[in-house]
Design a protein around this motif. Sequence first.
Motif, PDB file in Angstrom:
ATOM      1  N   THR A  18      -8.426 -30.046  30.516  1.00  0.00           N
ATOM      2  CA  THR A  18      -8.614 -31.375  31.087  1.00  0.00           C
ATOM      3  C   THR A  18      -9.868 -31.419  31.952  1.00  0.00           C
ATOM      4  O   THR A  18     -10.655 -32.367  31.889  1.00  0.00           O
ATOM      5  N   LEU A  19     -10.065 -30.374  32.755  1.00  0.00           N
ATOM      6  CA  LEU A  19     -11.240 -30.318  33.617  1.00  0.00           C
ATOM      7  C   LEU A  19     -12.521 -30.128  32.808  1.00  0.00           C
ATOM      8  O   LEU A  19     -13.554 -30.729  33.104  1.00  0.00           O
ATOM      9  N   LEU A  20     -12.449 -29.296  31.782  1.00  0.00           N
ATOM     10  CA  LEU A  20     -13.635 -28.984  30.986  1.00  0.00           C
ATOM     11  C   LEU A  20     -14.094 -30.173  30.149  1.00  0.00           C
ATOM     12  O   LEU A  20     -15.279 -30.281  29.819  1.00  0.00           O
ATOM     13  N   ARG A  21     -13.177 -31.053  29.794  1.00  0.00           N
ATOM     14  CA  ARG A  21     -13.543 -32.211  28.975  1.00  0.00           C
ATOM     15  C   ARG A  21     -14.575 -33.088  29.657  1.00  0.00           C
ATOM     16  O   ARG A  21     -15.418 -33.703  29.002  1.00  0.00           O
ATOM     17  N   THR A  22     -14.510 -33.173  30.982  1.00  0.00           N
ATOM     18  CA  THR A  22     -15.406 -34.075  31.712  1.00  0.00           C
ATOM     19  C   THR A  22     -16.487 -33.343  32.504  1.00  0.00           C
ATOM     20  O   THR A  22     -17.305 -33.984  33.158  1.00  0.00           O
ATOM     21  N   ALA A  23     -16.479 -32.022  32.452  1.00  0.00           N
ATOM     22  CA  ALA A  23     -17.478 -31.253  33.199  1.00  0.00           C
ATOM     23  C   ALA A  23     -18.866 -31.454  32.591  1.00  0.00           C
ATOM     24  O   ALA A  23     -19.038 -31.405  31.376  1.00  0.00           O
ATOM     25  N   GLN A  24     -19.833 -31.665  33.435  1.00  0.00           N
ATOM     26  CA  GLN A  24     -21.210 -31.852  32.965  1.00  0.00           C
ATOM     27  C   GLN A  24     -21.956 -30.526  32.851  1.00  0.00           C
ATOM     28  O   GLN A  24     -22.773 -30.340  31.968  1.00  0.00           O
ATOM     29  N   ARG A  25     -21.644 -29.606  33.762  1.00  0.00           N
ATOM     30  CA  ARG A  25     -22.336 -28.314  33.783  1.00  0.00           C
ATOM     31  C   ARG A  25     -21.321 -27.189  33.909  1.00  0.00           C
ATOM     32  O   ARG A  25     -20.568 -27.133  34.879  1.00  0.00           O
ATOM     33  N   VAL A  26     -21.320 -26.305  32.927  1.00  0.00           N
ATOM     34  CA  VAL A  26     -20.386 -25.175  32.890  1.00  0.00           C
ATOM     35  C   VAL A  26     -21.186 -23.875  32.886  1.00  0.00           C
ATOM     36  O   VAL A  26     -22.128 -23.716  32.100  1.00  0.00           O
ATOM     37  N   CYS A  27     -20.811 -22.965  33.759  1.00  0.00           N
ATOM     38  CA  CYS A  27     -21.431 -21.638  33.803  1.00  0.00           C
ATOM     39  C   CYS A  27     -20.364 -20.606  33.461  1.00  0.00           C
ATOM     40  O   CYS A  27     -19.280 -20.610  34.042  1.00  0.00           O
ATOM     41  N   ILE A  28     -20.653 -19.753  32.493  1.00  0.00           N
ATOM     42  CA  ILE A  28     -19.693 -18.754  32.039  1.00  0.00           C
ATOM     43  C   ILE A  28     -20.278 -17.357  32.217  1.00  0.00           C
ATOM     44  O   ILE A  28     -21.414 -17.093  31.804  1.00  0.00           O
ATOM     45  N   LEU A  29     -19.512 -16.481  32.843  1.00  0.00           N
ATOM     46  CA  LEU A  29     -19.911 -15.086  33.027  1.00  0.00           C
ATOM     47  C   LEU A  29     -18.929 -14.193  32.282  1.00  0.00           C
ATOM     48  O   LEU A  29     -17.728 -14.245  32.536  1.00  0.00           O
ATOM     49  N   THR A  30     -19.424 -13.400  31.336  1.00  0.00           N
ATOM     50  CA  THR A  30     -18.546 -12.493  30.603  1.00  0.00           C
ATOM     51  C   THR A  30     -18.795 -11.050  31.034  1.00  0.00           C
ATOM     52  O   THR A  30     -19.902 -10.676  31.419  1.00  0.00           O
ATOM     53  N   GLY A  31     -17.716 -10.256  30.945  1.00  0.00           N
ATOM     54  CA  GLY A  31     -17.805  -8.860  31.336  1.00  0.00           C
ATOM     55  C   GLY A  31     -17.205  -7.935  30.296  1.00  0.00           C
ATOM     56  O   GLY A  31     -16.915  -8.339  29.167  1.00  0.00           O
ATOM     57  N   ALA A  32     -16.986  -6.704  30.706  1.00  0.00           N
ATOM     58  CA  ALA A  32     -16.585  -5.632  29.786  1.00  0.00           C
ATOM     59  C   ALA A  32     -15.301  -5.931  29.027  1.00  0.00           C
ATOM     60  O   ALA A  32     -15.112  -5.449  27.909  1.00  0.00           O
ATOM     61  N   GLY A  33     -14.411  -6.726  29.630  1.00  0.00           N
ATOM     62  CA  GLY A  33     -13.148  -7.017  28.975  1.00  0.00           C
ATOM     63  C   GLY A  33     -13.303  -7.736  27.657  1.00  0.00           C
ATOM     64  O   GLY A  33     -12.493  -7.562  26.735  1.00  0.00           O
ATOM     65  N   VAL A  34     -14.342  -8.550  27.530  1.00  0.00           N
ATOM     66  CA  VAL A  34     -14.578  -9.273  26.281  1.00  0.00           C
ATOM     67  C   VAL A  34     -14.988  -8.297  25.180  1.00  0.00           C
ATOM     68  O   VAL A  34     -14.481  -8.349  24.052  1.00  0.00           O
TER      69      VAL A  34
END
Length: 271
Positions: A18-34
């Motif tokens: 719900t929050l992501l649907r209207t977010a204008q700017r998203v920052c994603i940080l991935t780490g070793a678990g991925v």
Amino acid sequence: MLAELPPELIVHVQHATTLLRTAQRVCILTGAGVSAESGIPTFRDKQTGLWSQYRAEDLASPDAFTQNPQLVWSWYQWRRQLVQDKKPNPAHYALAQWQEYITLSQSAQQLTLITQNVDDLHEQAGSTVTHLHGHLGRNRCSQCDTPYIVPTLSAADQVNFSIDLLNCDQCGGYIRPDIVWFGESLPVNAWQTAEDAAANCDIFISIGTSSLVYPAAGLAHLAQKNGATLIEVNPNPTPNTIVNITLAAAAGVVMPALLQGIIDSCPTPKD
């Protein structure tokens, strides 16, 4: 897809969606678990085989390379062999598809993907990503920093995993992996990209990383300081009191569900 998740997780995923649907700017940080979900050992995992007598921390440093460049180079060649056949998992593909969806739908949303990982699984999946800790598949001179491409073994472009030390064509210095070692600074441009994205995002998502180890941990705090909602995707949630939503499951399970929720709620992409 969503219905297959535990009820409590479904509620949290729906909230995040719900929050992501209207977010204008998203920052994603991935780490070793991925990457671990693709079978790549984490940096903190116990060494195996000939390397069981060493700690990774004792090999990934400028001092270690100065004292015994042959040892360090051999270790990295071994690590490269470990990851050569690894492929992206559903989390990698979901992130790449999210970026593609934004482009195809001409969405106003901006998504910046940052990774602490040194493999190329994000790129294999099709993502545009900023690497904070360098690239396992790249090399440079330890003296003049000139990039160096290791010659392949044959016309078939077979990767050369020779442990023989290589010398720079420009200055003669030893060639080293283009990795950020302990005691070294993060790449200036990459860190600036990460800081700008974190400082200006509406939502900050950490995936497969504790966000407790600095300097990368500072990105979450920077985002929170500037009013962003923090979402953590991690099967083993960290004791991080600044996180707003915790999605306690594997990234390969959560990210496709988040993506599907975002796509299902938006108009059909324009031609």
